[in-house]
Design a protein around this motif. Structure first.
Motif, PDB file in Angstrom:
ATOM      1  N   LEU A  12       0.891  -1.234   0.133  1.00  0.00           N
ATOM      2  CA  LEU A  12       0.029   0.106  -0.057  1.00  0.00           C
ATOM      3  C   LEU A  12       0.883   1.286  -0.030  1.00  0.00           C
ATOM      4  CD1 LEU A  12      -2.737  -1.022   2.434  1.00  0.00           C
ATOM      5  CD2 LEU A  12      -3.009  -0.738  -0.041  1.00  0.00           C
ATOM      6  N   ASP A  13       2.164   1.376   0.738  1.00  0.00           N
ATOM      7  CA  ASP A  13       3.108   2.480   0.516  1.00  0.00           C
ATOM      8  C   ASP A  13       3.387   2.410  -0.854  1.00  0.00           C
ATOM      9  OD1 ASP A  13       2.516   3.078   3.414  1.00  0.00           O
ATOM     10  OD2 ASP A  13       4.322   1.743   4.131  1.00  0.00           O
ATOM     11  N   VAL A  14       3.827   1.739  -1.366  1.00  0.00           N
ATOM     12  CA  VAL A  14       4.392   1.722  -2.802  1.00  0.00           C
ATOM     13  C   VAL A  14       3.443   2.090  -3.704  1.00  0.00           C
ATOM     14  CG1 VAL A  14       5.282   0.277  -4.643  1.00  0.00           C
ATOM     15  CG2 VAL A  14       6.118  -0.113  -2.684  1.00  0.00           C
ATOM     16  N   VAL A  15       2.104   1.543  -3.617  1.00  0.00           N
ATOM     17  CA  VAL A  15       0.996   2.252  -4.633  1.00  0.00           C
ATOM     18  C   VAL A  15       0.781   3.600  -4.145  1.00  0.00           C
ATOM     19  CG1 VAL A  15      -1.662   1.863  -5.000  1.00  0.00           C
ATOM     20  CG2 VAL A  15      -0.086  -0.126  -4.850  1.00  0.00           C
ATOM     21  N   GLN A  16       0.804   4.073  -2.912  1.00  0.00           N
ATOM     22  CA  GLN A  16       0.666   5.497  -2.671  1.00  0.00           C
ATOM     23  C   GLN A  16       1.831   6.177  -3.031  1.00  0.00           C
ATOM     24  OE1 GLN A  16       0.290   6.062   1.452  1.00  0.00           O
ATOM     25  NE2 GLN A  16       0.476   8.052   1.599  1.00  0.00           N
ATOM     26  N   PHE A  18       3.443   5.847  -6.019  1.00  0.00           N
ATOM     27  CA  PHE A  18       3.456   5.712  -7.320  1.00  0.00           C
ATOM     28  C   PHE A  18       2.212   6.572  -7.798  1.00  0.00           C
ATOM     29  CE2 PHE A  18       5.124   1.406  -8.503  1.00  0.00           C
ATOM     30  CZ  PHE A  18       6.394   1.589  -8.494  1.00  0.00           C
ATOM     31  N   ILE A  19       1.164   6.545  -6.828  1.00  0.00           N
ATOM     32  CA  ILE A  19       0.072   7.903  -7.230  1.00  0.00           C
ATOM     33  C   ILE A  19       0.327   9.082  -7.048  1.00  0.00           C
ATOM     34  CG2 ILE A  19      -2.334   8.256  -6.586  1.00  0.00           C
ATOM     35  CD1 ILE A  19      -2.878   5.479  -5.851  1.00  0.00           C
ATOM     36  N   ILE A  20       1.213   9.264  -5.860  1.00  0.00           N
ATOM     37  CA  ILE A  20       1.598  10.673  -5.754  1.00  0.00           C
ATOM     38  C   ILE A  20       2.471  11.046  -6.803  1.00  0.00           C
ATOM     39  CG2 ILE A  20       2.650  12.110  -4.128  1.00  0.00           C
ATOM     40  CD1 ILE A  20       1.255  10.667  -2.032  1.00  0.00           C
ATOM     41  N   ALA A  21       3.491  10.244  -7.313  1.00  0.00           N
ATOM     42  CA  ALA A  21       4.632  10.508  -8.190  1.00  0.00           C
ATOM     43  C   ALA A  21       3.895  10.830  -9.364  1.00  0.00           C
ATOM     44  CB  ALA A  21       5.311   9.350  -8.244  1.00  0.00           C
ATOM     45  N   HIS A  22       2.783   9.913  -9.672  1.00  0.00           N
ATOM     46  CA  HIS A  22       2.118  10.158 -11.024  1.00  0.00           C
ATOM     47  C   HIS A  22       1.413  11.477 -11.207  1.00  0.00           C
ATOM     48  CE1 HIS A  22      -1.102   9.175 -13.806  1.00  0.00           C
ATOM     49  NE2 HIS A  22      -0.235   8.652 -14.623  1.00  0.00           N
ATOM     50  N   VAL A  23       0.741  11.877 -10.200  1.00  0.00           N
ATOM     51  CA  VAL A  23      -0.241  13.096 -10.096  1.00  0.00           C
ATOM     52  C   VAL A  23       0.861  14.244 -10.089  1.00  0.00           C
ATOM     53  CG1 VAL A  23      -1.378  14.675  -8.527  1.00  0.00           C
ATOM     54  CG2 VAL A  23      -2.152  12.283  -8.798  1.00  0.00           C
ATOM     55  N   ILE A  24       2.066  14.251  -9.375  1.00  0.00           N
ATOM     56  CA  ILE A  24       3.053  15.395  -9.508  1.00  0.00           C
ATOM     57  C   ILE A  24       3.833  15.598 -11.018  1.00  0.00           C
ATOM     58  CG2 ILE A  24       5.205  16.189  -8.574  1.00  0.00           C
ATOM     59  CD1 ILE A  24       4.479  15.172  -6.039  1.00  0.00           C
ATOM     60  N   ARG A  50       1.453   2.415 -17.086  1.00  0.00           N
ATOM     61  CA  ARG A  50       1.185   0.909 -17.436  1.00  0.00           C
ATOM     62  C   ARG A  50       0.876   0.427 -15.887  1.00  0.00           C
ATOM     63  NH1 ARG A  50       4.866  -2.022 -21.575  1.00  0.00           N
ATOM     64  NH2 ARG A  50       3.030  -3.297 -21.222  1.00  0.00           N
ATOM     65  N   VAL A  51       1.557   0.789 -14.950  1.00  0.00           N
ATOM     66  CA  VAL A  51       1.459   0.355 -13.577  1.00  0.00           C
ATOM     67  C   VAL A  51       0.134   0.829 -12.976  1.00  0.00           C
ATOM     68  CG1 VAL A  51       2.025   0.451 -11.277  1.00  0.00           C
ATOM     69  CG2 VAL A  51       3.739   0.172 -13.132  1.00  0.00           C
ATOM     70  N   LEU A  52      -0.367   1.855 -12.994  1.00  0.00           N
ATOM     71  CA  LEU A  52      -1.654   2.522 -12.474  1.00  0.00           C
ATOM     72  C   LEU A  52      -2.865   2.509 -13.255  1.00  0.00           C
ATOM     73  CD1 LEU A  52       0.366   5.678 -10.658  1.00  0.00           C
ATOM     74  CD2 LEU A  52      -0.750   3.751  -9.760  1.00  0.00           C
ATOM     75  N   PRO A  73      -7.131   9.351  -9.638  1.00  0.00           N
ATOM     76  CA  PRO A  73      -6.245   9.175  -8.780  1.00  0.00           C
ATOM     77  C   PRO A  73      -6.664   9.589  -7.430  1.00  0.00           C
ATOM     78  CG  PRO A  73      -5.205  10.266 -10.616  1.00  0.00           C
ATOM     79  CD  PRO A  73      -6.968  10.248 -10.792  1.00  0.00           C
ATOM     80  N   LEU A  74      -7.471  10.598  -7.076  1.00  0.00           N
ATOM     81  CA  LEU A  74      -8.017  10.788  -5.597  1.00  0.00           C
ATOM     82  C   LEU A  74      -8.743   9.887  -5.127  1.00  0.00           C
ATOM     83  CD1 LEU A  74      -8.332  12.826  -3.591  1.00  0.00           C
ATOM     84  CD2 LEU A  74     -10.316  13.558  -4.897  1.00  0.00           C
TER      85      LEU A  74
END
Length: 95
Positions: A12-16, A18-24, A50-52, A73-74
């Motif tokens: 869950l930390d890794v997914v979190q 990735f999501i924050i990095a993708h949004v930024i 591709r991951v998200l 993403p939110l």
């Protein structure tokens, strides 16, 4: 069983992250701070997509069109936070 709990929390930390990095990255690309013509930027961007996309796709299909505003993403991030809360409140199950 505690190791299973820690592995789930790590995922869950890794997914979190990735999501924050993708949004930024999407903000930086839209404001033309990052250029997709650079090889490293494009590789990271398409890799994150591709991951998200398996997480974003079903949510995007359920949401109504919002003319350029992507709330997927939110919603996925809220789901990650909810999963962390559920796992933390049920930690006794893992012992």
């Amino acid at each position: 069983m505690q190791s299973l709990f820690e592995i789930l929390m790590l995922i869950l930390d890794v997914v979190q992250f990735f999501i924050i990095a993708h949004v930024i990255m999407s903000w930086l690309i839209n404001f033309q701070v990052l250029n997709l013509n650079q090889q490293l930027v494009s590789q990271v961007w398409y890799g994150l997509n591709r991951v998200l996309e398996p997480l974003y796709g079903p949510i995007r299909r359920m949401l109504p069109p919002m003319s350029g505003l992507d709330l997927a993403p939110l919603i996925v991030l809220l789901g990650v936070f909810a999963a962390r809360i559920i796992l933390t409140n049920n930690i006794a199950f893992f012992y």
